[in-house]
Design a protein around this motif. Sequence first.
Motif, short mmCIF file in Angstrom:
data_model
loop_
_atom_site.label_atom_id
_atom_site.label_comp_id
_atom_site.label_asym_id
_atom_site.label_seq_id
_atom_site.Cartn_x
_atom_site.Cartn_y
_atom_site.Cartn_z
N GLY A 12 14.67 7.92 -9.78
CA GLY A 12 14.76 9.36 -9.50
C GLY A 12 13.71 9.81 -8.51
N PRO A 53 11.99 9.76 -4.51
CA PRO A 53 12.59 9.71 -3.16
C PRO A 53 12.28 8.42 -2.42
N TYR A 110 4.20 1.78 2.53
CA TYR A 110 3.96 3.19 2.22
C TYR A 110 4.58 3.58 0.87
N ARG A 142 18.40 11.48 -6.04
CA ARG A 142 17.21 12.18 -5.62
C ARG A 142 17.20 12.24 -4.09
N GLY A 143 16.94 13.40 -3.57
CA GLY A 143 16.93 13.56 -2.11
C GLY A 143 15.74 12.83 -1.50
N PRO A 144 15.81 12.57 -0.20
CA PRO A 144 14.71 11.91 0.50
C PRO A 144 13.54 12.87 0.68
N GLU A 145 12.42 12.33 1.14
CA GLU A 145 11.26 13.21 1.37
C GLU A 145 11.55 14.21 2.47
N GLU A 189 16.07 9.56 7.65
CA GLU A 189 15.40 10.12 6.47
C GLU A 189 14.11 9.40 6.16
N GLY A 190 13.27 10.04 5.37
CA GLY A 190 12.05 9.40 4.89
C GLY A 190 10.87 10.35 4.99
N SER A 191 9.67 9.80 4.86
CA SER A 191 8.47 10.62 5.04
C SER A 191 8.36 10.99 6.52
N GLU A 222 7.75 7.90 8.45
CA GLU A 222 8.92 7.04 8.52
C GLU A 222 9.95 7.59 9.51
N SER A 264 8.76 6.93 13.02
CA SER A 264 8.89 5.55 13.43
C SER A 264 10.35 5.18 13.70
N LEU A 265 11.27 5.63 12.83
CA LEU A 265 12.69 5.33 13.04
C LEU A 265 13.22 6.01 14.30
N LYS A 310 12.11 4.20 17.33
CA LYS A 310 12.90 2.97 17.55
C LYS A 310 14.26 3.32 18.17
#
Lengths: 398, 476
Positions: free
Chosen positions: A209, A211, A247, B226-229, B293-295, B298, B301-302, B305
């Motif tokens: 649960g 992210p 991370y 759960r959604g991404p950051e 998606e991500g922090s 992240e 960085s994506l 790229k």
Amino acid sequence: MSADQIAPHRESDIAREVALATETRTPLAIEGNGSKRALLRPVQAARTLSTRNLTGITLYRPTELIISARAGTPLPEIEAALAGKGQMLAPEPPDTRALFGADLPATIGGIVATNLSGPRRITAGAIRDHLMGIRFVNGAGEVVRSGGRVLKNVTGLDLCKLLAGSHGTLGVLTEVTLKVLPAAETSASLGIRVPDIATGVKALSAGLGSPYGVTGAALIPAFCGPDGPANHVAFLRLEDFAESVAYRGARLAEALAPYGDLRMLEAEESTALWAAIRDAQPLGAGDAEAIWRVSVRPSAGPGVAAAAQAAGARCLLDWGGGLVWIAGPATEAMHAAVVAVAAAARGAFTLFRAPEPLRAAVAVLPEEPAALAAIGARVKAALDPAGVLNPGRMRAGL
Amino acid sequence: MIALPKPKPEVLARRDEIVAALRAIVPGEGTISEPLRLKPYETDGLTAYRMPPLAVVLPTTTAQVAAVMRYCHQHGIRVVPRGAGTSLSGGALPLEDAVVIGLMRMNRILEVDFEDRLAVVEAGVTNLGITKAVEHEGFFYAPDPSSQLACMIGGNVNMNSGGAHCLKYGVTANNLLGLTFVTPTGEIVQVGGAHLDAAGYDWLGLMTGSEGQLGIVTEVTVRILRGPEGARAMLAAFKGTEIAGQAVDAIIGSGIIPVALEFMDKPCIHACEAFAHAGYPLDAEAMLIIEVEGSEAEQDSLLAKIKEICARFDPISLKVAQTAEESVAIWKGRKGAFGAVGRISPDYLCMDGTIPTGELPGVLKRIGEMSEQYGLKVANVFHAGDGNLHPLIMFDANDPESFRKAEAFGADILKLCVEVGGCLTGEHGVGVEKRDLMGVQFARHELDQQRRIKTAFDPAWLLNPHKVFPLEDAAA
Ligand SMILES: Cc1cc2nc3c(=O)[nH]c(=O)nc-3n(C[C@H](O)[C@H](O)[C@H](O)COP(=O)(O)OP(=O)(O)OC[C@H]3O[C@@H](n4cnc5c(N)ncnc54)[C@H](O)[C@@H]3O)c2cc1C
């Protein structure tokens, strides 16, 4: 295995054999390499029809995320081709050779027909979720296609899903098309020593649960197998680009610290661990023992594990607690205990492996309510009118 | 124009009696028979086709649905299930002698469980309604059709709907755990549950995308995630569709699966820009919207790229959103694409084929040629990651000849999709719209196989009999 075995090299020959079987009302046992012959109920058939000679990858488009192969293609051949392009079958089907004492590897057709998925199923979906197209021979000996070679397709009834997991009772798969995904650059896992199984499953739920994109969530109880760990350990896997794994591993460790002592497993150790969990190795099931798979809502997993332990069995939890592998005495009493605990948890059981007398004597899958069973019998007749395909494999009399 | 089955005179003649019987099951406002009040139910998202039904019932419980189904089964009355009526393939189009069962009053959320990551909802809960019920804990229901504000989960299940983010999260079928449905003979059945991979035949999978052919879905257990950051988009515009296609291949080939990867052609870019002023480059032949998606780190960085990959294909413009607001701006045009095309032409047909992604440049070229040949404009949006193509064919509904041409143009596009290895429909369903094209994709015996499975569920062919299968099958 029956004495009389045929293994055609061409789809059209498979179609002819099945048509003949229907004409003469001769039941056929359907298999690939027979690596899971001891799964579910024994089939009563004088003749075995194998797809093992129907081999070869027929289409592989890495940038379209699609691979097609004839049903008898060995799984390792497909996995090697994908690995060559940095890709994988995301549901990571288990290698059941050790469990079933099989020499030959699974075929891709057998994997689809049993819809067997490993740890990544919890987030990436099952084999059936990645099945984009099929060709199969129905009971009348017709070659039927469903789906195709594209990732999105809602044209007509979805026979791919119906055939996946139908254990060769509705048709003989001759070719399958699967969605593939890039393999992650690296992986790592978090091991958490938890005081009890309920706490462990709570930790898995918290991870799933979060992210942070957990791709595996399993729990090895201290009473798992003969070489079980000294404590219950919950494991969570991360797979991605290296910087992301680093991370997210740190963030996840922070979030899960309250559940118990943590340890980070780096790539190599992590990969070996999940291969073992995928293949249910930690159970250390003895040759004479039976193995069950019980699927429940994750929070019901600890109850199932406790009941199994009380009945004299050992277990391993995957899918965030929702898949309980159980190994125990191959007796009708033990089977009844598993059936009861699965029913109490409103889940489903599969008698995965057992000596033949037990498999023949008991229901290896949950009974369906009457209305559904009636539809099931009509659907079976709609695909296999003479009932010649793997009769009795899933249920007695069907 | 598409033919409909002949109404049963004996059913039409007994209309009053049928309405009274339905009213006894679903009293008061729940049974509708006055012509004016039937009007809203006579069509769906494919508004070119209209047909007022015999009556509409709006049950509030599964037991009521079962009682209506038993009654209709006993009396040989056809039934058309309906959610929000947003189907773009005429899936919810009624028949003159049919009872419409509308699920919109079954709109309760029965259970939400964050630990087990699931929600149990009635069929009439809207797609967005599920996310609204779980977002306070950071969760969401993943499939996100553009119609998500209106369309209902029962409709989503029956159409196996997708959305802009299904490249990463899958379509409806990949996000379900269980269903309660009523069979055509009126029995209540549960399949799946709160667990994964129920043993036995995959009834859940067969029901999903069955377009209201096999049963009436009343309750659905969905997975919630759960959604991404966080998430951010970038825009990349190219000089040619072929080059844009190569860029898509290169991104996926690099091992990155973005959450969304949307493609727009020049006419679509122009329509959207005129409507939304999103800052799209008007000189581009093709444009991609790519979301990751991500922090924050992240995402950076994506996106870096992906930007580097796109830069190899001589882009006209590359714009990486630096903030969530800039992301919204990039999406603004695409999200309003249908409305934007609607401004240029009040009437358009939204097609929905899928092609192997590598075939895109050739297919767009052929569509362009057909557009000239038919004298009708077309704009293309494309879910580039998964090959789902949405050509929007513009026509004038006041001119029957223009509509006829638009339908013929659409059929030609779908035949082309099949010819290059794709299929008739990626997410909108066959409905009535593509029913008569099923023979392009399937052989006679393959359709017969599907038909026998329909018969196993619905022996008298009373449920939605005028959809999916060519008409002669329904009559048979
Ligand atoms: C502007 C717009 C944008 C759209 N964008 C997308 C998109 O991005 N992706 C996508 O996939 N689709 C899209 N659609 C199509 C449509 O929204 C979907 O097909 C949606 O799932 C339909 O849901 P609904 O509740 O409106 O169902 P309806 O249109 O009412 O019904 C759809 C079909 O399902 C049957 N049905 C409905 N409910 C039930 C039930 N409970 N039991 C049995 N059968 C039932 C009906 O008989 C019919 O055949 C869009 C439509 C519009 C108008």
